[in-house]
Design an enzyme around this catalytic site. Structure first.
Site, PDB file in Angstrom:
ATOM      1  CE1 TYR A  24      -4.239   1.516   0.081  1.00  0.00           C
ATOM      2  CE2 TYR A  24      -3.250   2.977   1.719  1.00  0.00           C
ATOM      3  CZ  TYR A  24      -4.279   2.676   0.842  1.00  0.00           C
ATOM      4  OH  TYR A  24      -5.351   3.535   0.722  1.00  0.00           O
ATOM      5  CB  SER A  52       1.494  -0.046   4.153  1.00  0.00           C
ATOM      6  OG  SER A  52       2.557   0.564   3.478  1.00  0.00           O
ATOM      7  CG  ASP A  82      11.420  -3.676  -9.563  1.00  0.00           C
ATOM      8  OD1 ASP A  82      10.245  -3.997  -9.776  1.00  0.00           O
ATOM      9  OD2 ASP A  82      11.992  -2.741 -10.164  1.00  0.00           O
ATOM     10  CD  GLU A  83      14.181  -2.932  -3.923  1.00  0.00           C
ATOM     11  OE1 GLU A  83      14.049  -1.960  -3.155  1.00  0.00           O
ATOM     12  OE2 GLU A  83      13.946  -2.881  -5.157  1.00  0.00           O
ATOM     13  CG  HIS A 107       9.177  -2.714 -13.498  1.00  0.00           C
ATOM     14  ND1 HIS A 107       9.389  -2.534 -14.851  1.00  0.00           N
ATOM     15  CD2 HIS A 107      10.410  -2.683 -12.926  1.00  0.00           C
ATOM     16  CE1 HIS A 107      10.687  -2.382 -15.080  1.00  0.00           C
ATOM     17  NE2 HIS A 107      11.323  -2.482 -13.937  1.00  0.00           N
ATOM     18  CG  ASP A 190      10.537   1.338 -16.456  1.00  0.00           C
ATOM     19  OD1 ASP A 190       9.807   2.332 -16.590  1.00  0.00           O
ATOM     20  OD2 ASP A 190      11.005   0.988 -15.355  1.00  0.00           O
ATOM     21  CD  GLU A 194      13.569   2.969 -13.839  1.00  0.00           C
ATOM     22  OE1 GLU A 194      12.411   2.809 -13.431  1.00  0.00           O
ATOM     23  OE2 GLU A 194      14.501   2.173 -13.568  1.00  0.00           O
ATOM     24  CD  GLU A 230      15.505  29.025 -16.809  1.00  0.00           C
ATOM     25  OE1 GLU A 230      15.384  28.743 -18.014  1.00  0.00           O
ATOM     26  OE2 GLU A 230      15.972  30.096 -16.394  1.00  0.00           O
TER      27      GLU A 230
END
Length: 332
Positions: A24, A52, A82-83, A107, A190, A194, A230
């Protein structure tokens, strides 16, 4: 490539199916809330001693330890990092999955690199929003959506594509667009983005620009405002209008400098480095490196983060951002 919208999606696929959202956090809370608001039966699986748990409880969800949530789920969406996924799957999910259950990911990392190998009777799908959780939730509440990629890895039931589409629609993606891909393509593109562009490439470029100006004797405040502050202005234009649209919105001087100088900064050496990064992603070298780093307690990552946090650009940025309190209202 066809982009699917709400009118293209199957109906009734999720009716009568209990969806367990595991985790969560950023994506977990957003997807769970969107699912519930779309009329789905959504529960939460998380650690009883974690923060959570109380957050999900405050939101009115039925919450269970992960194993208990998995045991009653027809659809299980794994939305932890992921890990952590391989260990949680092996210890708390694998032995509790219903035969014929649907296992989803936002993912493809753990599946593509075979860190998780689901039972043959499990249907495995991907529903990957192209945005952080807060954006997924906010756009849903506004009546909009965030684009999403879907894929199917295992399909013993024969209807996993329909379920993936229905799930993506339930979190709001059909309002924006749903694209069909593969676990491999989603994962590798992906990771590359990154590392080479969005995170690694951009931060390295910003820092190098800052250092170049400061080393040449310019004030760090001016260097920060020009090279860091910017970025958002240009990123918003790129997001809204694309590259050509961004160029149409900037000055003639900036546009000419862009088209005549940009390739000198990101020339052949940069392109060669990008190809090298992509090769490491495709071969699984990066995945193994990250697995080793996680298992070692993230020691190298902690050292690198500590060094980066002490860079002069950070102190300059903190002082300047303190003068602009409205920036806090722009957080995703």
């Amino acid at each position: 490539m066809k982009i699917l919208k709400d009118n293209d999606l199957p109906t009734g696929v999720l009716d009568g199916r209990r969806i367990a959202v595991i985790g969560y956090g950023a994506q977990g809370h957003a997807q769970a809330l969107n699912l519930r608001d779309s009329g789905c039966d959504a529960i939460i699986g998380t650690r009883p001693d974690g923060a959570s748990w109380s957050r999900a409880q405050a939101a009115g969800f039925d919450i269970y330890p992960v194993a208990d949530a998995a045991a009653q789920a027809d659809v299980l969406m794994l939305l932890i990092s992921d890990e952590q996924q391989p260990g949680v799957f092996a210890n708390e999910i694998a032995d509790h999955l219903k035969p014929g259950a649907y296992l989803g990911f936002a993912h493809g990392f753990a599946i593509h690199y075979e860190q998780i190998e689901p039972p043959a009777h499990t249907n495995v799908f991907l529903a990957a929003p192209n945005g952080v959780g807060a954006l997924v939730r906010r756009q849903y509440e506004m009546g909009n959506g965030v684009p999403c990629s879907i894929a199917v890895q295992q399909d013993p039931a024969g209807d996993t594509r329909d379920l993936a589409l229905a799930y993506a629609g339930a979190i709001g993606a059909g309002r924006a667009g749903i694209i069909e891909t593969t676990f491999r393509e989603e994962t590798e593109t992906d990771l590359f983005a990154e590392q080479a562009v969005l995170c690694g490439g951009l931060t390295a470029l910003v820092r190098a620009g800052f250092e170049t100006l400061v080393d040449a004797g310019y004030a760090p405040e001016m260097a920060y405002l020009c090279c860091t502050h910017e970025v958002k202005l240009l990123a918003d234009l790129l997001h809204e209008r694309g590259i050509a649209g961004m160029r149409a919105a900037i000055s003639n001087t900036a546009r000419y400098g862009d088209l005549t100088r940009g390739e000198r900064v990101l020339g052949e050496a940069s392109r060669a480095a990008m190809k090298e990064l992509l090769a490491e992603i495709q071969s699984g070298k990066f995945a193994q490196e990250w697995k080793t780093e996680f298992e070692s307690g993230l020691q190298q990552l902690s050292v690198m983060e500590a060094i980066a946090a002490n860079h002069p650009i950070e102190e300059t940025g903190r002082r300047l951002r303190a003068l602009m309190p409205w920036l806090r209202d722009l957080q995703p």
